[in-house]
Design an enzyme around this catalytic site. Structure first.
Site, mmCIF file in Angstrom:
data_model
loop_
_atom_site.group_PDB
_atom_site.id
_atom_site.type_symbol
_atom_site.label_atom_id
_atom_site.label_comp_id
_atom_site.label_asym_id
_atom_site.label_seq_id
_atom_site.Cartn_x
_atom_site.Cartn_y
_atom_site.Cartn_z
ATOM 1 N N TYR A 183 0.815 -1.216 0.000
ATOM 2 C CA TYR A 183 0.000 0.000 0.000
ATOM 3 C C TYR A 183 0.850 1.267 0.000
ATOM 4 O O TYR A 183 0.377 2.345 -0.376
ATOM 5 C CB TYR A 183 -0.932 0.023 1.209
ATOM 6 C CG TYR A 183 -2.056 -0.988 1.165
ATOM 7 C CD1 TYR A 183 -2.337 -1.714 0.010
ATOM 8 C CD2 TYR A 183 -2.846 -1.221 2.278
ATOM 9 C CE1 TYR A 183 -3.364 -2.634 -0.022
ATOM 10 C CE2 TYR A 183 -3.877 -2.150 2.252
ATOM 11 C CZ TYR A 183 -4.130 -2.853 1.093
ATOM 12 O OH TYR A 183 -5.148 -3.768 1.054
ATOM 13 N N LYS A 234 3.306 -15.454 2.422
ATOM 14 C CA LYS A 234 3.304 -16.224 1.166
ATOM 15 C C LYS A 234 4.757 -16.515 0.811
ATOM 16 O O LYS A 234 5.249 -16.212 -0.284
ATOM 17 C CB LYS A 234 2.595 -15.426 0.065
ATOM 18 C CG LYS A 234 2.272 -16.241 -1.188
ATOM 19 C CD LYS A 234 1.345 -17.418 -0.939
ATOM 20 C CE LYS A 234 1.002 -18.105 -2.256
ATOM 21 N NZ LYS A 234 0.314 -19.398 -2.032
ATOM 22 N N ASP A 266 -3.191 -18.168 1.535
ATOM 23 C CA ASP A 266 -4.323 -18.832 0.905
ATOM 24 C C ASP A 266 -4.899 -19.915 1.818
ATOM 25 O O ASP A 266 -6.125 -20.063 1.934
ATOM 26 C CB ASP A 266 -3.941 -19.401 -0.464
ATOM 27 C CG ASP A 266 -2.606 -20.124 -0.468
ATOM 28 O OD1 ASP A 266 -1.894 -20.088 0.554
ATOM 29 O OD2 ASP A 266 -2.277 -20.721 -1.517
ATOM 30 N N ASP A 290 -5.471 -6.805 5.789
ATOM 31 C CA ASP A 290 -6.674 -6.104 5.337
ATOM 32 C C ASP A 290 -7.748 -7.116 4.955
ATOM 33 O O ASP A 290 -8.922 -6.997 5.331
ATOM 34 C CB ASP A 290 -6.308 -5.216 4.141
ATOM 35 C CG ASP A 290 -7.388 -4.211 3.794
ATOM 36 O OD1 ASP A 290 -8.422 -4.166 4.492
ATOM 37 O OD2 ASP A 290 -7.208 -3.471 2.812
ATOM 38 N N ASP A 294 -11.113 -8.730 7.551
ATOM 39 C CA ASP A 294 -12.496 -8.604 7.089
ATOM 40 C C ASP A 294 -13.170 -9.971 7.028
ATOM 41 O O ASP A 294 -14.350 -10.120 7.372
ATOM 42 C CB ASP A 294 -12.541 -7.938 5.713
ATOM 43 C CG ASP A 294 -12.462 -6.423 5.790
ATOM 44 O OD1 ASP A 294 -12.377 -5.894 6.919
ATOM 45 O OD2 ASP A 294 -12.470 -5.769 4.739
#
Length: 407
Positions: A183, A234, A266, A290, A294
């Site tokens: 980001y 990852k 994942d 992020d 959620d």
């Protein structure tokens, strides 16, 4: 407590404003319950309120009154400073985060945010979007650790989209790195490739110190919970994740009492809906956090119930509900204020170190739910449907009757 997991407290004194005439003024506060006395002067803090957009002003109004009442019962006094941010600030000043708003926020003891954004500003250029103001606020306050609890309350287990036996008892804390990664990484932008085709690009990059400090926050958090920390990355594909895992393992040596595991993002996304109770504390980078936070929030049944805290090594923390501005229901008294109320409890606990007042608010929320009051997002047959204001009034009643044991 280590400075990496709490804020340095600002001890400046401020005058205490009277509550605005509203539901809070109808709640009787018996003098005998107030613990302060002439021999024990009240503690004073200043709080910056950023109502923002959509339902933000409605939920902040409720949280402010709950904060004030709980604080008064614990010998605490607040000064509130309300400032514009997001779309509201764009309309007033032409920018999503005015310099004055940031300056006031930085000088306060804690910041409570409602919500930002709305259809009205969706087509603005990036630097004129409400969400840009939030990124600027996080950067300005130097908050790097985002704590998002996802707890399935017994009263709301049937609201979860998961089977009861899967959702019941879930209590996960996601610790998300907030100011690094893709980001914020550079280079970023638009261009053309060697074939003359248009491209967009971003960079996932972390410095060692950024990983080290968020890892320490996560280990400290896990230590105070069940002593289990899962680092999500990852590392089978991304060099940035390989480096992340290396640094987290290095920091783990400082916390031999915390069990550290690793999981690819994942798989973590799958496991959160398959068997969420396996997780205690999760630490991960900005973009993975992020998404996973959620996802974890929906296990609880409604994002209208979930708070968050963003902390730095010093200075004020930022506390906010994780839900959006919900412009479709703004001004209709349909919003669920409990996520903001619980964010206020996190403000007291993590931002000011006022555990007793925080527990008072948390107990009041549970009591209100036990008495059957529900906003539309958590309503079920056999409970009482109420609006934002009435839910706030019921929480205030519960705050007034909850007298936790001295801590």
């Amino acid at each position: 407590m280590a400075t990496s997991t709490c804020l340095q407290l600002n001890t400046k004194s401020f005058r205490f404003p009277l509550l605005q005439p509203n539901s809070a003024s109808r709640v009787s506060v018996k003098p005998s319950r107030i613990r302060c006395s002439a021999a024990s002067p009240p503690k004073r803090y200043t709080i910056t309120l950023l109502p923002g957009d959509g339902i933000g002003p409605e939920v902040i109004y409720v949280a402010k009154n709950v904060l004030n009442l709980a604080a008064s019962l614990e010998g605490i006094e607040f000064t509130f400073q309300e400032m514009p941010m997001g779309g509201a600030a764009l309309d007033l000043t032409g920018v999503p985060l005015p310099e004055e708003t940031l300056s006031v926020a930085k000088q306060s003891d804690a910041v409570l945010l409602g919500a930002i954004g709305g259809y009205k500003w969706d087509k603005n250029e990036k630097h004129l979007k409400p969400e840009t103001g939030l990124l600027q606020l996080r950067e300005g306050l130097k908050v790097f650790a985002n704590l998002r609890p996802a707890t399935v309350l017994p009263q709301l287990v049937d609201a979860s989209t998961l089977k009861k036996e899967v959702a019941e008892g879930v209590d996960v804390m996601v610790v998300r790195e907030l100011t690094g990664g893709i980001y914020f990484g550079k280079p970023r932008g638009f261009g053309t490739n060697e074939n003359g085709e248009e491209i967009g690009f971003n960079t996932e990059v972390y410095a060692g110190y950024e990983i080290d400090r968020i890892a320490r926050v996560a280990f400290e958090t896990a230590r105070k919970r069940q002593g289990k920390l899962c680092s999500v990355d990852k590392a089978n594909v991304l060099e940035a994740s390989m480096f992340w895992r290396k640094r987290v393992i290095m920091i783990a040596s400082e916390f031999p009492d915390v069990e550290l595991t690793h999981m690819y993002v994942d798989n973590a996304a799958m496991q959160l809906v398959r068997n969420p109770k396996q997780f205690d504390t999760i630490v991960t980078n900005n973009i993975f956090g992020d998404i996973l936070s959620d996802e974890a929030s929906m296990i609880t049944g409604s994002i209208g119930m979930l708070p968050s805290a963003s902390l730095g090594e010093s200075g004020p923390g930022l506390f906010e509900p994780i839900h959006g501005s919900a412009p479709d229901i703004a001004g209709e008294d349909k919003a669920n204020p409990l996520a903001t109320v619980l964010s206020a409890a996190m403000l007291l606990k993590y931002g000011l170190g006022e555990e007793a007042a925080a527990k008072r608010i948390e107990a009041a929320v549970l009591d209100t739910l036990n008495r059957g009051f529900r906003t539309g997002d958590i309503y079920s047959s056999g409970t009482k449907l109420v609006g934002c204001k009435e839910m706030g009034e019921e929480v205030l009643k519960s705050v007034d009757i909850q007298v936790p044991a001295p801590v």
